[in-house]
Design a protein around this motif. Sequence first.
Motif, mmCIF file in Angstrom:
data_model
loop_
_atom_site.group_PDB
_atom_site.id
_atom_site.type_symbol
_atom_site.label_atom_id
_atom_site.label_comp_id
_atom_site.label_asym_id
_atom_site.label_seq_id
_atom_site.Cartn_x
_atom_site.Cartn_y
_atom_site.Cartn_z
ATOM 1 N N ALA A 5 37.725 34.268 37.265
ATOM 2 C CA ALA A 5 36.647 34.884 38.041
ATOM 3 C C ALA A 5 35.512 33.872 38.166
ATOM 4 O O ALA A 5 35.249 33.097 37.242
ATOM 5 C CB ALA A 5 36.149 36.163 37.386
ATOM 6 N N ILE A 6 34.865 33.890 39.322
ATOM 7 C CA ILE A 6 33.707 33.031 39.580
ATOM 8 C C ILE A 6 32.484 33.932 39.691
ATOM 9 O O ILE A 6 32.432 34.813 40.555
ATOM 10 C CB ILE A 6 33.861 32.235 40.894
ATOM 11 C CG1 ILE A 6 35.212 31.511 40.963
ATOM 12 C CG2 ILE A 6 32.690 31.273 41.080
ATOM 13 C CD1 ILE A 6 35.367 30.374 39.992
ATOM 14 N N ALA A 31 38.770 36.858 41.322
ATOM 15 C CA ALA A 31 37.566 37.608 41.698
ATOM 16 C C ALA A 31 36.384 36.682 41.921
ATOM 17 O O ALA A 31 36.230 35.664 41.238
ATOM 18 C CB ALA A 31 37.228 38.635 40.612
ATOM 19 N N PHE A 32 35.557 37.063 42.890
ATOM 20 C CA PHE A 32 34.239 36.472 43.101
ATOM 21 C C PHE A 32 33.199 37.535 42.770
ATOM 22 O O PHE A 32 33.342 38.692 43.175
ATOM 23 C CB PHE A 32 34.042 36.054 44.561
ATOM 24 C CG PHE A 32 34.736 34.778 44.959
ATOM 25 C CD1 PHE A 32 35.421 33.999 44.035
ATOM 26 C CD2 PHE A 32 34.697 34.349 46.281
ATOM 27 C CE1 PHE A 32 36.054 32.832 44.416
ATOM 28 C CE2 PHE A 32 35.326 33.178 46.670
ATOM 29 C CZ PHE A 32 36.009 32.416 45.742
ATOM 30 N N GLN A 59 31.085 44.217 35.840
ATOM 31 C CA GLN A 59 32.308 44.829 36.352
ATOM 32 C C GLN A 59 33.566 44.110 35.880
ATOM 33 O O GLN A 59 34.683 44.597 36.074
ATOM 34 C CB GLN A 59 32.267 44.867 37.884
ATOM 35 C CG GLN A 59 31.213 45.813 38.439
ATOM 36 C CD GLN A 59 31.074 45.702 39.953
ATOM 37 O OE1 GLN A 59 30.472 44.760 40.468
ATOM 38 N NE2 GLN A 59 31.652 46.652 40.651
ATOM 39 N N LEU A 60 33.382 42.951 35.245
ATOM 40 C CA LEU A 60 34.513 42.239 34.650
ATOM 41 C C LEU A 60 34.789 42.695 33.224
ATOM 42 O O LEU A 60 35.857 42.406 32.668
ATOM 43 C CB LEU A 60 34.242 40.732 34.635
ATOM 44 C CG LEU A 60 34.061 40.034 35.985
ATOM 45 C CD1 LEU A 60 33.609 38.595 35.765
ATOM 46 C CD2 LEU A 60 35.355 40.080 36.792
ATOM 47 N N ASP A 65 42.645 41.643 32.742
ATOM 48 C CA ASP A 65 43.319 40.842 33.777
ATOM 49 C C ASP A 65 42.480 39.650 34.224
ATOM 50 O O ASP A 65 42.784 39.005 35.228
ATOM 51 C CB ASP A 65 43.658 41.713 34.994
ATOM 52 C CG ASP A 65 42.428 42.330 35.642
ATOM 53 O OD1 ASP A 65 41.377 42.398 34.974
ATOM 54 O OD2 ASP A 65 42.516 42.741 36.811
ATOM 55 N N ILE A 66 41.411 39.340 33.472
ATOM 56 C CA ILE A 66 40.599 38.142 33.714
ATOM 57 C C ILE A 66 40.549 37.356 32.412
ATOM 58 O O ILE A 66 40.145 37.867 31.371
ATOM 59 C CB ILE A 66 39.171 38.499 34.168
ATOM 60 C CG1 ILE A 66 39.187 39.273 35.484
ATOM 61 C CG2 ILE A 66 38.321 37.229 34.295
ATOM 62 C CD1 ILE A 66 39.679 38.488 36.679
#
Length: 388
Positions: A5-6, A31-32, A59-60, A65-66
């Motif tokens: 994720a970024i 994800a961004f 939200q992460l 899954d990240i």
Amino acid sequence: MLRIAIVGTGNISSAHIKSYLAFPERCQIAAFVDTVPEAARKRAEQLGLNVELLDSHKQLLGRDDIDLVSVCTPPFSHAEIAIDLLNDGKHVLVEKPMAPSLEECDRMIEAAKRSGKVLSIVAQNRFLDPIMNLKRVLDSGLIGRVVHAQIDSHWWRGHCYYDLWWRGRWSTEGGGCTLNHAVHHIDMLGWMMGLPTKVAALLSNASHDNAEIEDISVAALQYDGGRVAQVTSSVIHHGEEQQVIFQGENARISAPWKVYASTSKDNGFPQRNEALEEELQKYYEGLPPLAHTGHQGQIDDVLAAIETGGTPLITGESGRMTIELITAIYKAGFEQRTVELPIAKDDLYYTAQGLVDNAPHFYEKTNSVAHLGSGQEISVGGNYRDRK
């Protein structure tokens, strides 16, 4: 396959995104995250990526899954975001600078220790052949003990650069060119020589009357054994000619690469030591090139650390060392006196608020815009980047 994720999709995020995309067999961008969802959407469209778009790093949290998150937000937010993600069991790569204060750095390091996850701080210039090779030559001992270092972190930024809403304020940018530009070269100095024992400094704002912060600083550093260094941090130097020079007892070396060696005549005057120069040149030219450079090199290193359970080249402790030296430069410049290291936890400048409360306002910020030159190329410095 690591899922990425970024967080923060401004200009610097492109360097992270493109670097992750260079390793499709090892990772996938999932994800961004941006507080301005439209910015995240535009970045995804620019790069032709089908990713999840979120408006908060929170939200992460709670998701398995990240695996790894790049934090590419303004400096004032680095600590909160990184600590939340580390506490949630995610690996974290934080853009420079690590954080505006040592207190925040220490909390980030503690979160990494508790979680057992990788925390790395971006210092991508270590992953350039000229810098890596300079370090290798130093470690060879061929130039002898380093007695003087000269760091010229010369950049140039136009007046409107500080119109961006978070730049030009001590409270949001954390500092001026010393923290946000010279951080690259100060990292190199700390990596190659460690921390000094004393620092003196001058700070000024010579060309940007729309910013509270300094646009130039000049620092003098005292190391043990009589060794000294000088660091110029600037965003007022045309041409951005940057260099790192080490004077050893036997020879002088630098990036961009240059070597000169001297021996003494009977009367104490110098004569050129061409044999040592030839030996140094041969050693330098024989060093293997890096497989990946810049951000790509650092991301390769971070991915490898996660994959093998190892330690990245640039850790939270590495990032903290750089912030400690920058904090000492600020303290010395603000108080107009020589200060000693290390910076204690009860020091006024240990916290971000302490630094903000004691920082001079060279000018008051006069303009604030949400975006600057969207889509335009940015420079990441180093006139030695394309030279061996």
